[in-house]
Structures are given as C-alpha cells and as structure tokens.
Design an enzyme around this catalytic site. Structure first.
Site, PDB file in Angstrom:
ATOM      1  N   GLU A 131       0.940  -1.157   0.203  1.00  0.00           N
ATOM      2  CA  GLU A 131      -0.208   0.164  -0.054  1.00  0.00           C
ATOM      3  C   GLU A 131       0.772   1.165   0.112  1.00  0.00           C
ATOM      4  O   GLU A 131       0.866   2.499  -1.076  1.00  0.00           O
ATOM      5  CB  GLU A 131      -0.794  -0.450   0.988  1.00  0.00           C
ATOM      6  CG  GLU A 131      -1.626   1.304   1.294  1.00  0.00           C
ATOM      7  CD  GLU A 131      -2.703   0.956   2.435  1.00  0.00           C
ATOM      8  OE1 GLU A 131      -3.341   2.583   2.773  1.00  0.00           O
ATOM      9  OE2 GLU A 131      -3.080  -0.348   2.582  1.00  0.00           O
ATOM     10  N   CYS A 200      -8.582   2.637   8.034  1.00  0.00           N
ATOM     11  CA  CYS A 200      -9.999   3.014   7.599  1.00  0.00           C
ATOM     12  C   CYS A 200     -11.284   2.145   8.533  1.00  0.00           C
ATOM     13  O   CYS A 200     -10.478   2.295  10.097  1.00  0.00           O
ATOM     14  CB  CYS A 200      -9.656   1.826   5.998  1.00  0.00           C
ATOM     15  SG  CYS A 200     -10.235  -0.102   7.174  1.00  0.00           S
TER      16      CYS A 200
END
Length: 319
Positions: A131, A200
């Site tokens: 990521e 998140c």
C-alpha cells in the site's frame, strides 16, 4: 478424562472488510466472465488461504506486470499500485481491472491533490508494504517522505514547514498514528491533514474490538497472515492493552499450545483479510482440547459495501 474448561471471547467485528470482499469478488467474477486464467498482480489480499482458493479456480498470481502474458485479463490487488503499473498495462493494451480498496484510492487522491498545489507530503506508514509503495507511486519521486514512527516524526527534515501535508496508510495502529500525528503537528503547526483520518473504518473497528476483550483474556489469538499489516497491528494492540500472551496464527495447525500454557479465557479475532472459515477452524481446534464455551462480544455493526467495476456488472463482457 474430562477436558479443562475454556471460555473463548469472540471479538466483533472481525475478519473480512468491505474492501477485501470486493477484491475477492472481482477475481471470482472475472474468472466467471472471462474464463481462466485471470492474472493478479501481487496477492489480491494478504492471506494464503484466500490466494490458494482463488488459484484453485484459475487465478494466477504474479509480482510484476511483465510476468503477465498478452491476451489475458489482469487484476491489481486491493493494496493499490503505483501509477506506472496501469500506464504500462495500457501501453501493452492489456485488459485490466483495479481491485484497489476505495479507501486506499482516497489516500491516492489526497496525495495527488497535495502534490498538485506543491505541498511536500509526509506519509505515515510501513516501508515496503504494497500500500505504501502504491501510494508513493501516485506522485513524482521525492514528493513523499515516509515516516514510520514517533522518532522519525521528531527528526524528519522538510523543505518548507509552511507548505506541508500528511497522509497515512489505512491499516496502521490507531493509537500509534495519533502519537505520530501529534508529534508532526507540534513540530509543524501549519501541516495540512485529511478532514477524516485515513485509517480505514475496518482497521479502527477491529482494534476497538480487541481492546474490549484484551484485558479479560489469558491469551489472545489473531487469525491472519504475517504480511498482513492490519493483523499484525491487532496483536500489538492486544499486548498494549494488557494481554502479553497475544499471537498471530495463520491456521489452527500453527497454534503453539505449549506456549499458551494454562489458559482459561482465550480472546479470538481475525484480520481484515482472514476468512471466517479459519476462525471456525481455530474454534474446532480449541474444542479438541478443551470444553469450550463461546462468548460473542458485541461491537460495531458494519454495513459498508463498495461497488464492483462496471466491466463486471455490465450485461456484456468488455475484455
């Protein structure tokens, strides 16, 4: 001989998040629509069980786009990819589907926005994680500096403290990230950050669920993969919250029962890329050794869903 009693505290929520569910469904639908093989650049999500299940259906996992032959669909993993990857796919006229989690894509857009107005960007994250590689690859090389911990936040050298922004990897420890951001804000009061933190919802919720049970456990198991950032963070959170005997297990067969010692209360959760079937496998292994009483610990109810790429929902194939 009677089995010793064991209370298993099941954390909620646990396991698959909406981004992982979407990524796996993209691979499964692509196999149905276009037939095998479908190539996937990098593990679609960080879980060997999931990867091997998809391989059995005809998915082929590769690390680089150059390993993908002509004429087959290719899917980019949920972690996101540098901009050069879709550009290279377009140059080669490969048909591709992007399974990047929409919450990771949001961080990519933030990086682009800051770069567009000339801000230097500090990315809070872990070096080498896909990521992080994908996010840094959204802008010109050198536009982003990586900050991995509070020490680096205290020492990072920037070009202009008045023209600075920060973004974060989506799967970090919430508490660690708060400390890093606090250090950056103290050093650079003008630093720009996201209106809503980049970590998140699923990472946050799973960490809160672990906090709710950690102090009431003799040991805690996180079902997940060693290369899964959010799973590793759950182990760290449990230890920080007062359960030093916290460990990561990929499968029930990996459990070191001797290391657990005499336990009466076991916490159990799963990282966002670990399927529930692996949690059930661990519970079955516990039942083999103990007289198990399951206790579901309620937490936030998640109802987040993400749309699939239109190529997979349209009436006709577009490959």
């Amino acid at each position: 001989m009677s089995k010793k009693p064991l209370t298993v505290l099941l954390a909620n929520p646990r396991g698959f998040c909406a981004g992982v569910e979407r990524a796996i469904e993209i691979v499964e639908r692509a196999l149905e629509r276009y037939g095998a093989p479908v190539y996937v650049r990098h593990e679609i999500v960080h879980n060997r069980f999931v990867v091997e299940s998809l391989e059995a259906k005809g998915a082929v996992f590769v690390e680089e786009l150059e390993e993908v032959p002509e004429g087959v669909p290719v899917i980019f993993s949920a972690h996101g990819v540098p901009k050069e990857v879709p550009s290279e796919a377009e140059r080669r006229r490969l048909f591709y589907l992007d399974a990047t989690c929409p919450l990771v894509s949001k961080v990519h857009r933030e990086a682009e926005r800051h770069a567009r107005v000339g801000r230097q960007i500090l990315l809070i994250g872990h070096a080498g994680h896909p990521e992080v590689i994908g996010t840094m690859g959204q802008v010109e090389e050198g536009a982003i500096l990586l900050v991995e911990n509070v020490d680096e936040a205290e020492s990072v050298q920037v070009d202009d403290p008045e023209n600075l922004a920060y973004i974060t990897q989506t799967t970090l420890s919430v508490d660690d990230t708060i400390e890093i951001i606090a250090a950056l804000r103290r050093r650079f009061p003008a630093i720009d950050g996201p209106k809503k933190e980049d970590i998140c919802y699923a990472t946050t919720n799973r960490q809160e669920a672990v906090k709710a049970i950690a102090r009431n456990c003799d040991a805690l198991m996180v079902v997940g993969a060693p290369n899964s950032s959010n799973s590793q963070r759950l182990v760290e959170v449990a230890r920080r919250e007062g359960c030093p005997k916290s460990l990561l297990v990929q499968r029930a067969a990996d459990i070191d029962w001797e290391a657990l010692g005499e336990i009466q209360r076991l916490g159990l959760t799963a990282g966002a890329s670990a399927p529930e079937v692996l949690v059930e496998e661990v519970i079955a292994a516990c039942r083999d050794r103990f007289d198990v009483q399951l206790q579901n610990v309620s937490g936030v109810v998640e109802d987040v869903t993400f749309k699939l790429p239109r190529e997979l929902t349209a009436k006709t194939a577009s490959a």
